[in-house]
Design a protein around this motif. Sequence first.
Motif, PDB file in Angstrom:
ATOM      1  N   MET A  26      -4.113  -3.454  -1.260  1.00 44.07           N
ATOM      2  CA  MET A  26      -5.137  -2.820  -0.443  1.00 44.07           C
ATOM      3  C   MET A  26      -6.029  -3.853   0.223  1.00 44.07           C
ATOM      4  O   MET A  26      -6.353  -3.746   1.418  1.00 44.07           O
ATOM      5  CB  MET A  26      -5.978  -1.875  -1.303  1.00 44.07           C
ATOM      6  N   GLN A  49      -5.163  -4.528  -7.077  1.00 44.41           N
ATOM      7  CA  GLN A  49      -5.818  -4.115  -5.841  1.00 44.41           C
ATOM      8  C   GLN A  49      -5.451  -5.045  -4.689  1.00 44.41           C
ATOM      9  O   GLN A  49      -5.933  -4.861  -3.571  1.00 44.41           O
ATOM     10  CB  GLN A  49      -7.352  -4.138  -6.027  1.00 44.41           C
ATOM     11  N   VAL A  60       0.864  -1.179   0.000  1.00 45.34           N
ATOM     12  CA  VAL A  60       0.000   0.000   0.000  1.00 45.34           C
ATOM     13  C   VAL A  60       0.899   1.226   0.000  1.00 45.34           C
ATOM     14  O   VAL A  60       1.861   1.301   0.766  1.00 45.34           O
ATOM     15  CB  VAL A  60      -0.929   0.017   1.232  1.00 45.34           C
ATOM     16  N   ARG A 105     -10.334   3.266   3.395  1.00 47.24           N
ATOM     17  CA  ARG A 105      -9.676   3.044   2.100  1.00 47.24           C
ATOM     18  C   ARG A 105      -9.881   4.270   1.213  1.00 47.24           C
ATOM     19  O   ARG A 105     -10.999   4.756   1.042  1.00 47.24           O
ATOM     20  CB  ARG A 105     -10.243   1.807   1.410  1.00 47.24           C
ATOM     21  N   GLU A 120      -4.053   4.262  -1.825  1.00 42.89           N
ATOM     22  CA  GLU A 120      -3.442   3.660  -3.007  1.00 42.89           C
ATOM     23  C   GLU A 120      -3.468   4.693  -4.128  1.00 42.89           C
ATOM     24  O   GLU A 120      -4.522   5.285  -4.415  1.00 42.89           O
ATOM     25  CB  GLU A 120      -4.204   2.412  -3.432  1.00 42.89           C
ATOM     26  N   ALA A 153      -5.705   4.007   4.593  1.00 37.81           N
ATOM     27  CA  ALA A 153      -4.795   3.434   3.601  1.00 37.81           C
ATOM     28  C   ALA A 153      -5.069   4.091   2.258  1.00 37.81           C
ATOM     29  O   ALA A 153      -6.225   4.190   1.831  1.00 37.81           O
ATOM     30  CB  ALA A 153      -5.001   1.921   3.496  1.00 37.81           C
ATOM     31  N   LEU A 178      -6.521  -4.339   4.289  1.00 36.21           N
ATOM     32  CA  LEU A 178      -7.820  -4.196   4.943  1.00 36.21           C
ATOM     33  C   LEU A 178      -8.237  -5.476   5.648  1.00 36.21           C
ATOM     34  O   LEU A 178      -8.997  -5.424   6.631  1.00 36.21           O
ATOM     35  CB  LEU A 178      -8.870  -3.776   3.916  1.00 36.21           C
TER      36      LEU A 178
END
Length: 398
Positions: free
Chosen positions: A360, A357, A334, A372, A348, A346, A364
């Motif tokens: 991420m 992805q 991340v 996010r 991205e 977080a 999570l």
Amino acid sequence: MFQRKIVEILAARMREDDNRPIQVVAGPRQTGKSTAIAQALEKVDKPVHSASADDVIAPDVEWLRTEWQQARNLQRDSDRPAILVLDEVQKVRGRPNVAKGLWGADQREGRPLKVVLSGSSSLLLRKGLEDSLKGRFEVLRSTHWGLAECREAFGFTLDDFLFFGGFPGAARLVVDERRWRAYMRDSIIEPTISNDVLEQGDVRKPVLLRALFDLGARFSGQELSYNKMLGQLQDAGNTTTLAHYLTLLDKAGVLCGLKKYHPKAIERRKSSPRLMVYDTALMTAVSGRSRELLLGDSKLRGHLVKSAVGARLLALGPDLGFDVQWWREGNDEVDFVLSGEGKLAAIEVKSGRTKSQGGMAAFLREYPEAMRIVVGGSAAGAVTVEDFLLSNVTLPWS
């Protein structure tokens, strides 16, 4: 004339009738500290005594005492509190202990004198304040300018900002790319390295420090272990020396090493840093590459975008109350992790090459309480790079 938010904050503090605490306007070179102080003074109806250590050849503590007394005299002859503004005070040796004594005497005698200190070198200005004046000063941070400010003041587009960054003094030169780059090197980067960092007296390898800055500007947004850095640098050194020099560059507001996120502080300290400039202009000025090349190549543009997002977070963090880090476990990564006050986010960044992805999602799963935020790309819920840099995106600390 354009005014930053710091102007109203400083003016409000100048209007306070007591003399505590000392106001320290600190930040990187060429971010408009002196201009902000001058604009704030225009909003305050109080007697003012201003002096700059630049006006004398070798300013010493006697100069500091004399100017302080002049402000006291001004206040004594008025029925209103007075303001003392001292610029370039980092050039006065022994200033913290003397300022502590003068300020303490004003406190004991109930003298309503508001003191504002500033200087072109944030690193030297704050050196010693943490010990000698601990609990006696507040810092107003003059950060690099953001996209919203550069757009309002200079008409910058997103591409303008990615390449030319947030140095207001250099903005008038953007019509001539070579002239702008020379100004950045000669008036901002070189004075920061030679006048601010190297004057600390604990830099035994100045060539290594300069090379570290150059390396960090070129590899901003990327992880480099200290051993890998040593492999890239010509001058001999060790990891402890590099970590120390990176700390100095961080305090000077040009380059830092983001730590890897982990709930345990000891694990964060052991991680390899992700190098990050405080302004993308430091990257483009050092690279020597043209605007057309840097913005036209998707990979190079992606580095600029990620660094611009990181620089924006570094500017916001101290005032909003979060730290900026990054995260990786195996191949999952991340770009930025924000933590502080029991909150977690977080981020991205998607620009240039398509990114998975997976990083991420993995983060999570481990930290489901995190917010996010996806910057760029076409995924559902993603925000544009422009909106993020314009601060149109709500963070948990906003």
